[in-house]
Design an enzyme around this catalytic site. Sequence first.
Site, PDB file in Angstrom:
ATOM      1  N   ASP A  13     -35.658   7.941 -21.171  1.00 20.14           N
ATOM      2  CA  ASP A  13     -36.536   8.825 -21.948  1.00 20.14           C
ATOM      3  C   ASP A  13     -36.719   8.352 -23.386  1.00 20.14           C
ATOM      4  O   ASP A  13     -36.903   9.154 -24.299  1.00 20.14           O
ATOM      5  CB  ASP A  13     -36.007  10.276 -21.938  1.00 20.14           C
ATOM      6  CG  ASP A  13     -35.774  10.765 -20.530  1.00 20.14           C
ATOM      7  OD1 ASP A  13     -36.647  10.527 -19.686  1.00 20.14           O
ATOM      8  OD2 ASP A  13     -34.712  11.362 -20.267  1.00 20.14           O
ATOM      9  N   LYS A  16     -40.624   4.579 -23.327  1.00 19.31           N
ATOM     10  CA  LYS A  16     -41.102   3.274 -22.849  1.00 19.31           C
ATOM     11  C   LYS A  16     -42.511   3.370 -22.279  1.00 19.31           C
ATOM     12  O   LYS A  16     -43.320   2.467 -22.440  1.00 19.31           O
ATOM     13  CB  LYS A  16     -40.171   2.733 -21.749  1.00 19.31           C
ATOM     14  CG  LYS A  16     -38.757   2.507 -22.196  1.00 19.31           C
ATOM     15  CD  LYS A  16     -37.862   2.111 -21.043  1.00 19.31           C
ATOM     16  CE  LYS A  16     -37.677   3.166 -19.980  1.00 19.31           C
ATOM     17  NZ  LYS A  16     -36.963   4.383 -20.392  1.00 19.31           N
ATOM     18  N   GLY A  40     -40.069   9.300 -15.140  1.00 18.77           N
ATOM     19  CA  GLY A  40     -41.232  10.140 -15.411  1.00 18.77           C
ATOM     20  C   GLY A  40     -41.792   9.745 -16.754  1.00 18.77           C
ATOM     21  O   GLY A  40     -41.053   9.666 -17.724  1.00 18.77           O
ATOM     22  N   HIS A  41     -43.065   9.406 -16.807  1.00 18.19           N
ATOM     23  CA  HIS A  41     -43.639   9.117 -18.107  1.00 18.19           C
ATOM     24  C   HIS A  41     -44.994   9.772 -18.212  1.00 18.19           C
ATOM     25  O   HIS A  41     -45.787   9.746 -17.282  1.00 18.19           O
ATOM     26  CB  HIS A  41     -43.698   7.612 -18.395  1.00 18.19           C
ATOM     27  CG  HIS A  41     -44.041   6.788 -17.208  1.00 18.19           C
ATOM     28  ND1 HIS A  41     -43.107   6.073 -16.516  1.00 18.19           N
ATOM     29  CD2 HIS A  41     -45.203   6.597 -16.591  1.00 18.19           C
ATOM     30  CE1 HIS A  41     -43.698   5.472 -15.523  1.00 18.19           C
ATOM     31  NE2 HIS A  41     -44.963   5.771 -15.532  1.00 18.19           N
ATOM     32  N   GLN A 224     -35.737   4.232 -16.756  1.00 15.22           N
ATOM     33  CA  GLN A 224     -34.423   4.721 -17.220  1.00 15.22           C
ATOM     34  C   GLN A 224     -33.942   3.850 -18.388  1.00 15.22           C
ATOM     35  O   GLN A 224     -34.759   3.185 -19.015  1.00 15.22           O
ATOM     36  CB  GLN A 224     -33.391   4.755 -16.078  1.00 15.22           C
ATOM     37  CG  GLN A 224     -33.675   5.784 -15.004  1.00 15.22           C
ATOM     38  CD  GLN A 224     -34.569   5.278 -13.892  1.00 15.22           C
ATOM     39  OE1 GLN A 224     -34.418   4.168 -13.434  1.00 15.22           O
ATOM     40  NE2 GLN A 224     -35.498   6.094 -13.454  1.00 15.22           N
TER      41      GLN A 224
HETATM   42  P1  IMP Z   1     -30.834   9.588 -10.109  1.00 16.90           P
HETATM   43  O1  IMP Z   1     -31.475   8.382 -10.686  1.00 16.90           O
HETATM   44  O2  IMP Z   1     -31.804  10.650  -9.687  1.00 16.90           O
HETATM   45  O3  IMP Z   1     -29.869   9.227  -9.024  1.00 16.90           O
HETATM   46  O4  IMP Z   1     -29.960  10.288 -11.263  1.00 16.90           O
HETATM   47  C1  IMP Z   1     -28.794   9.665 -11.794  1.00 16.90           C
HETATM   48  C2  IMP Z   1     -28.673   9.950 -13.294  1.00 16.90           C
HETATM   49  O5  IMP Z   1     -29.734   9.278 -13.966  1.00 16.90           O
HETATM   50  C3  IMP Z   1     -28.821  11.427 -13.672  1.00 16.90           C
HETATM   51  O6  IMP Z   1     -28.018  11.666 -14.809  1.00 16.90           O
HETATM   52  C4  IMP Z   1     -30.284  11.550 -14.054  1.00 16.90           C
HETATM   53  O7  IMP Z   1     -30.515  12.614 -14.941  1.00 16.90           O
HETATM   54  C5  IMP Z   1     -30.504  10.206 -14.730  1.00 16.90           C
HETATM   55  N1  IMP Z   1     -31.896   9.753 -14.691  1.00 16.90           N
HETATM   56  C6  IMP Z   1     -32.572   9.234 -13.634  1.00 16.90           C
HETATM   57  N2  IMP Z   1     -33.833   8.923 -13.984  1.00 16.90           N
HETATM   58  C7  IMP Z   1     -33.960   9.233 -15.275  1.00 16.90           C
HETATM   59  C8  IMP Z   1     -35.031   9.111 -16.221  1.00 16.90           C
HETATM   60  O8  IMP Z   1     -36.128   8.613 -15.923  1.00 16.90           O
HETATM   61  N3  IMP Z   1     -34.766   9.538 -17.483  1.00 16.90           N
HETATM   62  C9  IMP Z   1     -33.553  10.031 -17.853  1.00 16.90           C
HETATM   63  N4  IMP Z   1     -32.530  10.165 -17.016  1.00 16.90           N
HETATM   64  C10 IMP Z   1     -32.722   9.764 -15.736  1.00 16.90           C
END
Ligand code: IMP
Length: 428
Positions: A13, A16, A40-41, A224
Amino acid sequence: MSSLLIIGTQWGDEGKGKLTNYYAAHADMIVRFQGGANAGHTVSVNGSPVVFHLLPSGISVPGVKCVIGAGVVIDPHKLVEEIDKVRPLGIAERENLLIDVGAHLTLEYHRAIEAAQERARGAAAIGTTMRGIGPTYADRTAREGVTMGEMAQFDAFARRVRDIAERKNTLLTKAYDAEPVNVDSMLDGLRELAPRLTPHLADTPSIIREAAASHGNVIFEGAQGTLLDLSFGTYPFVTSSNTSAGGLAPGTGVPPSAIDEVVGVAKAYITRVGAGPFPTESDGDAAEQIRRRGHEHGSTTGRPRRCGWLDTVALRYSIAINGIRRLIITKLDVLDECEEIPVCVAYELDGERVEEFPRSAEALARAVPVYETMPGWLSDTSACREAGQLPQKAIEYLRRVEKLSGASVAAVSVGAAAHAIVHFDHVL
Ligand code: IMP
């Protein structure tokens, strides 16, 4: 010609997407190489905000080819939803959206297994986005995954998916006491989606290499952030892909030597969604002010983001992991009303001052930040477009970040608008 890799240096977040979209105007190709619909962007498409999870950020820029590389995991329903959102604008057509044949599919049973696993973890839950990301990558590694390329021969694909789904249903019902997925309706849905996606399939590594070799600008868009990297993040509170620069080669089929520069993106403060250690997390009024001014709610899950002060111990670590020389600092304007701005310069761990980021989540959870406090600039930076327009104290803050991190600041973003950027130096 330049091949630029844009990487998040924090827990995701960092903004990017906005930057990729901005630089896309000077690019020929944008490539995603890891993650899936967990990302998510929000980008502006014809002046309206649109949230993408899977489509590369440059999709709304005319003439830019967008590639979803082999390292991405694709939820086919979500991808078709996103294509439908932008199709009326004449974008995401067959020729400007390419999906690598080796990208894996996230299916209904992946989401069901993830929900069951998170439930079973109880207080130790990771706080995932529930998009089936972990189980999809686990299947890929266990060679139980299904690739996009297989979808092109639908009958053989359906037989394989059925076989795997039946084993997953045994896992769901017997190990987790959860509901099985309805395999027939899942396959019916996939049969409908397949003709929407298979025309985009391509063997993309050679296409990317060609674009990079033919004097084009190629942007590789990380999803991420480095602190969520499967190998070097705050394990187990990470995502299931390599979010750092090292994820590029296996996620694209392009060699590391093809990259000219890795640019790191960091917010002027720091946020985290989900569970896991976060030394500079603040829960006072200042954090609330940051959350409100920075609209710090997850764009995938809507969850409020945990907020805290810039952590230069973590930033130095990310810079080292990724080989970053230049940084882009985002959301500087969010700090406009802060009287004082603490910056974490070291940790205190077991009575000692440490300047290296601990490799264990358990140690990081015990780390107490050592702050240096900078004076705030208390003026509106959101209209600044040139370095000379920034308040002197904001410049001093950025110079201090450069000194503490060891990387130079190439640009700062001062608002959500596409052009709310001040350049010190051009990265593309
Ligand atoms: P997962 O990727 O859904 O398996 O989540 C694993 C961890 O990564 C969790 O703490 C999520 O909140 C975090 N996470 C996954 N994608 C994002 C993102 O795009 N932005 C911020 N945190 C993320």
